[in-house]
Write an enzyme that holds these catalytic residues in place. Structure first.
Site, PDB file in Angstrom:
ATOM      1  N   ASP A 216       0.827  -1.207   0.000  1.00 18.53           N
ATOM      2  CA  ASP A 216       0.000   0.000   0.000  1.00 18.53           C
ATOM      3  C   ASP A 216       0.863   1.260   0.000  1.00 18.53           C
ATOM      4  O   ASP A 216       1.878   1.333   0.704  1.00 18.53           O
ATOM      5  CB  ASP A 216      -0.894  -0.017   1.247  1.00 18.53           C
ATOM      6  CG  ASP A 216      -1.758   1.215   1.369  1.00 18.53           C
ATOM      7  OD1 ASP A 216      -2.712   1.347   0.584  1.00 18.53           O
ATOM      8  OD2 ASP A 216      -1.474   2.055   2.241  1.00 18.53           O
ATOM      9  N   GLU A 271      12.902 -16.024  -0.141  1.00 16.90           N
ATOM     10  CA  GLU A 271      13.076 -17.087   0.849  1.00 16.90           C
ATOM     11  C   GLU A 271      11.870 -18.030   0.853  1.00 16.90           C
ATOM     12  O   GLU A 271      11.937 -19.139   1.410  1.00 16.90           O
ATOM     13  CB  GLU A 271      13.249 -16.484   2.242  1.00 16.90           C
ATOM     14  CG  GLU A 271      14.498 -15.623   2.407  1.00 16.90           C
ATOM     15  CD  GLU A 271      14.509 -14.869   3.735  1.00 16.90           C
ATOM     16  OE1 GLU A 271      13.686 -15.223   4.622  1.00 16.90           O
ATOM     17  OE2 GLU A 271      15.309 -13.928   3.894  1.00 16.90           O
TER      18      GLU A 271
END
Length: 552
Positions: A216, A271
């Site tokens: 956002d 990851e």
């Protein structure tokens, strides 16, 4: 050898992105307060989202994006986060959230959630510690500055919601920056310790099974450390709705160091293989940032802007200009597109020319699902839901209240989802009063009323979403814009041996246009009906109409 390994890894990553699940995925945005209430308090909740996943999966979309449900005082309804790793009790519990993840994945849906990295609530523990004094461990976690010699704010920056972007704080005897509400202090994301904390937040939610993030207000996440004044925009006063419009936002946002932080986000995301990131990039000229934020496969996967979210008209030149900015060249990111969301008046209301909202809704859906990129479908858009009417005394949105009556505000796009036409509160809730009043006119658009109607907007949405999924050209194919009259937009989507011609007359009058050679006859799916037919393609297009023509 190291260089060769690096090149090989880069090529492998690029190949993986070409095959990634998110490339061309249709994402359904859920505004949780207004989706479905299961505990009778008048506020939509996570259990309601879980209950509604079968409906969403049946639409034929690929994933959901859930707007904030984190711990918050709700002054900006969740975009003021008081605990990034907590769930606000009004929405439910982690048990409810885990049920969403489990059920969505069982239904073949990915789950994307919001991350708000530019600011927090002033009730966040980080801010409470930061404001205590100028020497504590988090003293530099927010943007603090001394007043000018005359006591005025450190710069002329203006808040999105009106007034100065600086708020005096007694305990610190300094101003803090807030690009939005005064209760939303800006994080100092230049500070590596703040970045580390935010990356830990990302790992927390990725570890709980989310498939990606919508980031956002990302270009608000870093400011000019020199606190230089913004220059005036020169916007005519009749176009001004707030002081924020009167400045070029040169220094309070869009700092070039943002991209280095995005590369750290990317490393963290990697990851957890197979995850997706999309940035919201606002502003009058967002393209350079969108390209920078998604460049080279080392930053984010995708970005979208407000090209369409605030456009008062849907025009062929507007769409052509937006599409032409994404050529598909090497190293370029992947665009996303939204016609409506929780911050903007609903597109079907903005773009209906003749009062036929059902026709406009079908045209909007057909066009949105044609564009090269990720279509983001806002809850109710598949119903053709218009902007809700909210009286001034019922407004909840602080922006709408502050700017009344000069803007439509955000509440009209956030009214409760109508599920059952004859049920109390249209099936959204059994409460006597909901957090935002239901527009009585929306009961006619209810899911149960449309689900069994073969010519409803909902039925049309389901049919074209499934058809799109069957044609790789519409999902991930290239795009070639065609020469057309001004009000006509036409392009060919191409992937392997699959070609689809997409044509739209977005003007107010009939337009003559001949399809290119080889497309004289094809299977056509029109905005008037999702029932395809084989035959000659039209040489004259009706106003506000469009079609897909499928080769072979």
């Amino acid at each position: 050898m190291a260089t060769a390994q690096t090149c090989a890894a880069t090529q492998a990553a690029a190949a993986a992105r070409q095959l990634a699940w998110w490339r061309g995925a249709v994402i359904y945005q859920i505004y949780p307060r207004s989706f479905r209430d299961t505990n009778g308090d008048g506020i939509g909740d996570l259990a309601g989202i879980a209950d509604g996943l079968d409906y969403i999966a049946d639409l034929g979309v690929d994933g959901i994006w859930i707007s904030p449900f984190f711990t918050s005082p709700m002054r900006d309804f969740g975009y003021d986060v008081a605990d990034y790793c907590g769930i606000d009790p009004s929405f439910g519990s982690f048990k409810d959230f885990d049920r969403i993840i489990e059920k969505a994945h069982a239904l073949g849906l990915k789950v994307i959630i919001d991350q708000v990295y530019s600011h927090t609530s002033d009730e966040h523990a980080w801010f409470q510690e930061s404001r205590a004094d100028r020497t504590n461990s988090k003293a530099d976690w927010y943007v603090w500055a001394d007043p000018r010699p005359d006591g005025s704010p450190p710069s002329n920056w203006q808040s999105v919601f009106g007034g100065s972007a600086w708020q005096w704080d007694g305990p610190r005897k300094q101003y803090y920056l807030h690009n939005f509400l005064t209760s939303q202090p800006d994080l100092n994301v230049h500070n590596v310790a703040v970045q580390d904390a935010l990356l830990d937040v990302a790992r927390f939610w990725l570890g709980r099974g989310v498939d990606g993030f919508r980031l956002d207000a990302l270009n608000f996440s870093m400011h000019d450390p020199e606190l230089r004044d913004n220059p005036p925009s020169g916007l005519p006063m009749d176009l001004v709705t707030r002081p924020f419009d009167m400045q070029v936002k040169q220094y309070n946002q869009s700092h070039p160091d943002i991209v280095a932080f995005l590369e750290r986000i990317r490393q963290t995301i990697d990851e957890f293989p197979g995850r997706f990131t999309v940035a919201e990039v606002g502003g009058p000229e967002p393209l350079a940032e969108m390209k920078a934020f998604t460049q080279g496969g080392k930053r984010l996967d995708s970005a979208y802007n407000f090209d369409f979210l605030y456009a008062p008209r849907l025009t062929a030149p507007l769409v052509r200009a937006s599409l032409s900015q994404w050529s598909g060249e090497d190293g370029e990111g992947w665009p996303s597109w939204a016609f409506s969301n929780h911050d903007a008046p609903r597109a079907v209301t903005r773009w209906t020319l003749d009062g036929d909202m059902a026709r406009a809704a079908r045209l909007n859906l057909l066009l949105l699902l044609s564009l090269r990129g990720n279509p983001i479908l806002y809850q109710g858009e598949e119903l053709g839901l218009p902007q809700g009417h909210v009286a001034f005394e019922d407004l909840q949105d602080p922006e709408a209240i502050a700017n009344w009556p000069h803007t439509l505000g955000r509440d009209g796009a956030r009214t409760p989802m109508p599920w059952a036409a004859k049920a109390p509160q249209a099936g959204f809730s059994n409460a006597n009063r909901t957090w935002l009043k239901l527009d009585a006119a929306h009961t006619g658009f209810a899911v149960d009323r449309q689900a069994s109607d073969p010519v409803s907007t909902l039925s049309y949405a389901r049919q074209i979403l499934r058809l799109r999924r069957d044609h790789p050209a519409l999902v991930s194919g290239d795009i070639a814009l065609l020469d057309t009259p001004e009000d006509v937009l036409a392009f060919i989507r191409h992937e392997g041996e699959s070609d689809v011609l997409c044509a739209f007359n977005l003007g107010e009058a009939a337009a003559e246009w001949s399809p290119p050679a080889g497309w004289e006859t094809a299977r056509m799916l029109a905005s008037e009906s999702a029932l395809g037919n084989d035959g000659p393609l039209p040489q004259v297009m009706a106003p506000g109409s469009g079609y897909w023509a499928i080769e072979g």
